[in-house]
Design an enzyme around this catalytic site. Structure first.
Site, PDB file in Angstrom:
ATOM      1  N   TYR A   1      -9.950 -45.955  14.381  1.00 25.43           N
ATOM      2  CA  TYR A   1      -8.721 -46.763  14.454  1.00 25.43           C
ATOM      3  C   TYR A   1      -7.913 -46.512  13.194  1.00 25.43           C
ATOM      4  O   TYR A   1      -8.451 -46.526  12.081  1.00 25.43           O
ATOM      5  CB  TYR A   1      -9.084 -48.252  14.540  1.00 25.43           C
ATOM      6  CG  TYR A   1      -7.886 -49.177  14.547  1.00 25.43           C
ATOM      7  CD1 TYR A   1      -7.341 -49.610  15.741  1.00 25.43           C
ATOM      8  CD2 TYR A   1      -7.311 -49.615  13.354  1.00 25.43           C
ATOM      9  CE1 TYR A   1      -6.242 -50.463  15.769  1.00 25.43           C
ATOM     10  CE2 TYR A   1      -6.206 -50.454  13.363  1.00 25.43           C
ATOM     11  CZ  TYR A   1      -5.679 -50.871  14.572  1.00 25.43           C
ATOM     12  OH  TYR A   1      -4.592 -51.715  14.582  1.00 25.43           O
TER      13      TYR A   1
ATOM     14  N   GLU B   1       0.366 -47.790  15.663  1.00 26.87           N
ATOM     15  CA  GLU B   1      -1.053 -48.062  15.844  1.00 26.87           C
ATOM     16  C   GLU B   1      -1.694 -46.935  16.654  1.00 26.87           C
ATOM     17  O   GLU B   1      -1.284 -46.686  17.784  1.00 26.87           O
ATOM     18  CB  GLU B   1      -1.250 -49.400  16.575  1.00 26.87           C
ATOM     19  CG  GLU B   1      -2.716 -49.793  16.664  1.00 26.87           C
ATOM     20  CD  GLU B   1      -2.919 -51.067  17.488  1.00 26.87           C
ATOM     21  OE1 GLU B   1      -2.441 -51.135  18.632  1.00 26.87           O
ATOM     22  OE2 GLU B   1      -3.558 -51.995  16.976  1.00 26.87           O
TER      23      GLU B   1
END
Ligand code: ADP
Ligand code: MG
Length: 399
Positions: A119, A207
């Site tokens: 991530y 993101e």
């Protein structure tokens, strides 16, 4: 303003961020054509909606056993079948709410062999007031859950705007992801490119979930959620073209046409206020009196009759609104002008719910007189507390 995954990836690719090849498709035929342009043997057909959690999402029309909004396909027929399953149907994910979102666009992209998922996000950290990189080894998962259950697995690094992105930021990200050698270099490179993209587009959020490590040792962006600071879009005309209005709340869209800052909320009391701080205080004091605001609405410092009318119409179009509280400080715009605007707007829209108006500032007496002689059932209020008590009482009385 948010954009679709395929648009985000095309944009990031221009900044040198590694993304798999892929093409947008609006129909099953286009999806098959897109797959024909890719090397294969694995294709991924992805629903394009402004919400994450698509892979684990469910289509309302297909029943609980059907697959979600991210499908693997090995042949043209499988690509077509996936496209037909998704287009026009409603995908419900953890981020869409129970109503879900209709899928009108697809992205057909290269399927890659994944060794590990990470991530990596960039955002504006409100505490430090800086752009921060957020990295975690727990990719492909819902990051809110990771933050809640294992916060120690999320690492955040703020970038000093005076220096910009430095090599040590790249090393910190690589470290946080547990990467060494060439992979550490790749992680630093991706981080630097993402930072360039963030600054170059006045982004509010980038993101990447997941940033994948492929089995042949490459870091690749497999999913990208990108949003921009709407207040900076005037200097990015090219980005404005990426807007997909079908993804936006219709009342927020209407408000944006009149340059009104409007956010739909869940309560019963519509609010029309000038100034964001006063609007926040108004919402708070409604809550303090036991009810909830139906919206945030800042008509701005230079609110005129047109804006006030548009704001009234937007508030009243919300069937949840049971009463309206107008709280305006006449500074640059004088109270009598605002009162005239309110009266004209209330007459034009055939006001059907209680209306409490609190005016303060320049020419307040003239303003109050215009309201009281208007012939409309406008309840005047003297201050913020008085206004909130009155609107709550009026709504309860009308119920
Ligand atoms: P969402 O977050 O909306 O569910 P993602 O794009 O993250 O959608 O896809 C969900 C999962 O599907 C990813 O975590 C990854 O495991 C897999 N996936 C996505 N794109 C690809 C791809 N191009 N190749 C292989 N697997 C993929
Ligand atoms: Mg994802």
């Amino acid at each position: 303003m948010n954009i679709h995954e395929y648009q985000a990836k095309e944009l990031l690719a221009k900044f040198g961020v590694p993304v798999p090849a892929g093409f947008a498709a609006m129909s099953a035929d286009e999806a098959v054509e897109a797959a024909a342009k890719l090397p294969g043997p694995l294709y991924v057909v992805k629903a394009q909606i402004h919400a994450g959690g698509r892979g684990k999402g469910k289509f309302k029309e297909l029943g609980p056993d059907a697959k979600g909004g991210v499908r693997l396909a090995k042949t043209a027929d499988e690509v077509r079948a996936a496209a037909n399953d998704m287009l026009g149907n409603t995908l419900v994910t953890v981020q869409t709410g129970e109503h879900g979102k209709q899928v009108n666009r697809l992205y057909v992209t290269d399927g890659v062999d994944i060794a590990k998922e990470f991530y990596l996000a960039l955002l504006v950290d409100r505490v430090s007031g800086r752009v921060a990189l957020v990295a975690s080894t727990e990719g492909g998962m819902d990051i809110e859950t990771v933050a809640h259950d294992t916060p120690e697995k999320i690492h955040s690094f703020a970038v000093d705007p005076a220096t910009g992105f430095m090599p040590h930021h790249g090393r910190a990200v690589a470290n946080a992801l547990g990467l060494k050698g060439d992979l550490a270099k790749q992680a630093a490179n991706v981080s630097a490119k993402l930072y360039d993209a963030f600054m170059g587009t006045d982004a509010a959020q980038i993101e990447i979930n997941p940033l994948a490590l492929t089995t042949d040792g490459k870091l690749m962006v497999l999913d990208a959620k990108v949003g921009f600071d709407s207040n900076a879009l005037f200097r990015h005309k090219d980005l404005l073209a990426l807007r997909d209005e079908t993804e936006e709340d219709p009342s927020e869209l209407e408000a944006s046409k009149y340059d009104l800052a409007y956010i739909k909320l869940d309560g019963d009391i519509g609010c029309m206020v000038n100034g964001a701080g006063l609007a926040m205080a108004t919402m708070d004091i409604i809550k303090l009196n036991g009810m909830f605001p139906a919206n945030f609405l800042d008509v701005g410092g230079g609110a005129n009759k047109e804006k006030v009318t548009a704001a009234f119409k937007i508030i009243l179009a919300d069937p949840a609104v049971k009463g309206i509280l107008v709280n305006i400080f006449g500074g640059i715009m004088k109270c009598d002008i605002i009162a005239e605007g309110i009266v004209a707007a209330a007459k034009e829209v055939n006001l059907s719910v209680p209306l409490v108006v609190r005016l303060e500032g320049t020419n307040v007496e003239e303003g109050k007189k215009i309201l009281s002689t208007s012939g409309l059932a406008i309840v005047p209020a003297n201050d913020l507390g008085d206004a909130a008590r009155k609107i709550v009482a009026e709504v309860k009385k009308a119920a």
